[in-house]
Write an enzyme that holds these catalytic residues in place. Structure first.
Site, short mmCIF file in Angstrom:
data_model
loop_
_atom_site.label_atom_id
_atom_site.label_comp_id
_atom_site.label_asym_id
_atom_site.label_seq_id
_atom_site.Cartn_x
_atom_site.Cartn_y
_atom_site.Cartn_z
N ASP A 1 0.70 11.39 -24.73
CA ASP A 1 0.95 12.41 -23.69
C ASP A 1 0.49 11.90 -22.33
OD1 ASP A 1 2.31 14.69 -24.32
OD2 ASP A 1 0.58 15.69 -25.23
N GLN B 1 -1.31 19.92 -28.94
CA GLN B 1 -0.52 20.92 -28.22
C GLN B 1 -1.43 21.82 -27.39
OE1 GLN B 1 2.94 21.17 -28.15
NE2 GLN B 1 2.61 22.75 -26.63
N LYS C 1 9.42 19.32 -31.47
CA LYS C 1 8.94 17.94 -31.42
C LYS C 1 9.05 17.29 -32.80
CE LYS C 1 5.99 18.94 -27.49
NZ LYS C 1 4.68 19.35 -27.00
#
Ligand code: NDP
Length: 282
Positions: free
Chosen positions: A120, A97, A53
């Site tokens: 997200d 994460q 990422k």
């Protein structure tokens, strides 16, 4: 033979190119898009995802703020880090994460992320807005699937879509997005009776299960569009939830694994970060 092998790598590259151009425009206006990536612990798969990422961000001109916390990090310390990024105007998106180590409360940590920085699409506010049909960041994997369907002009209006999987990360938002696009949606899970029969009604079948090769030809109506979200490690190979060799000949379009949905998830994260920076820079 499927008429279309959906090329997620190519579509993701196109999305990254578009994001890079838009980032350059924003930078000219003095806004440098920034993504904070928070990783707790040393899970090798998570470390590898976070590394990818960050490289993606660098490639398109998004600044990443790398925060790696020890396995023993407390809830208070994690939430203090999130609060700091919430307050930092150089940070437009915050990515926590997952999974977190077992002693941490992931729900509470996710809910702590400021909704406008939720790239997200996992916060209760983002999911609630999606349910209400309001603009919001969409979860990267399901939105990546929608981007693939749009890229190949696969019209969903009036189509029967079946999603296998009801997780909050994939299955549920996937079903909502398909419904928004005017498909008639059925969501299946481990308690669904006659799963093959339900799946055979699908014009568009989305498998998000986590069971390698489970979806064989008996689940697929000839001519269906088959989207394989699954990523399963079998030995040293990555395989999807769909038995590609058996399903590809009868599907009209299908995503391979790897090279289908996977690259899209990463590309949409960049797109969501750009969108958050654009909103903040207005
Ligand atoms: P979860 O384990 O959270 O959810 C799996 C879902 O599949 C559950 O709803 C479960 O039902 C259902 N399920 C499990 N077994 C069966 C079965 N035998 N029959 C019918 N339904 C079943 O997984 P995720 O949603 O997080 O991920 C799904 C897959 O997608 C995984 O392979 C994951 O690696 C992959 N993934 C890929 C991404 C990408 O970028 N391409 C991103 C995220 C995930 P129940 O609710 O009843 O338990």
């Amino acid at each position: 033979m499927a008429e279309i092998i959906i090329d997620g790598k190519a579509v993701a590259a196109r999305v990254r190119g578009e994001v890079a151009r838009e980032v350059a425009v924003l930078r000219e206006r003095g806004v440098e898009p920034g993504l904070a990536v928070v990783l707790v612990g040393s899970d090798p798969a998570s470390q590898s995802y976070v590394g990818m990422k960050e490289r993606d961000c660098a490639e398109v001109g998004i600044r990443s703020f790398d925060t790696r916390l020890s396995e023993e990090t407390t809830q208070e310390a994690l939430e203090a880090i999130i609060d700091g990024f919430n307050a930092d105007s150089a940070v437009h998106g915050i990515l926590l994460q997952l999974p977190l180590p077992g002693h941490l409360d992931a729900e509470a940590a996710i809910a702590r992320i400021a909704p406008e920085k939720d790239v997200d699409g996992f916060t209760p506010i983002s999911i609630g807005r999606l349910v209400r049909g309001l603009p919001s960041a969409h979860a990267c994997t399901p939105e990546g699937v929608m981007e693939l369907l749009r890229a190949y002009d696969i019209d969903l209006t009036g189509k029967r879509a079946v999603v296998i999987g009801r997780s909050v990360l994939v299955g549920k938002p996937m079903a909502l997005l398909l419904m928004e696009a005017n498909a008639t949606v059925t969501v299946c899970h481990s308690r669904t009776r006659d799963l093959p029969g339900v799946c055979r009604e699908a014009d568009v079948l989305v498998a998000a299960i986590g069971r390698p090769g489970m979806i064989d030809a008996s689940y697929v109506k000839p001519g269906a569009v088959v989207i394989d979200v699954g990523i399963n490690r079998v030995g040293d190979r990555l395989v999807g939830d769909v038995d590609y060799a058996r399903v590809e000949p009868i599907a009209s379009a299908i995503t391979p694994v790897p090279g289908g949905v996977g690259p899209m998830t990463r590309a949409i994260l960049l797109k969501n970060t750009l969108a958050a920076a654009e909103r903040a820079g207005r």
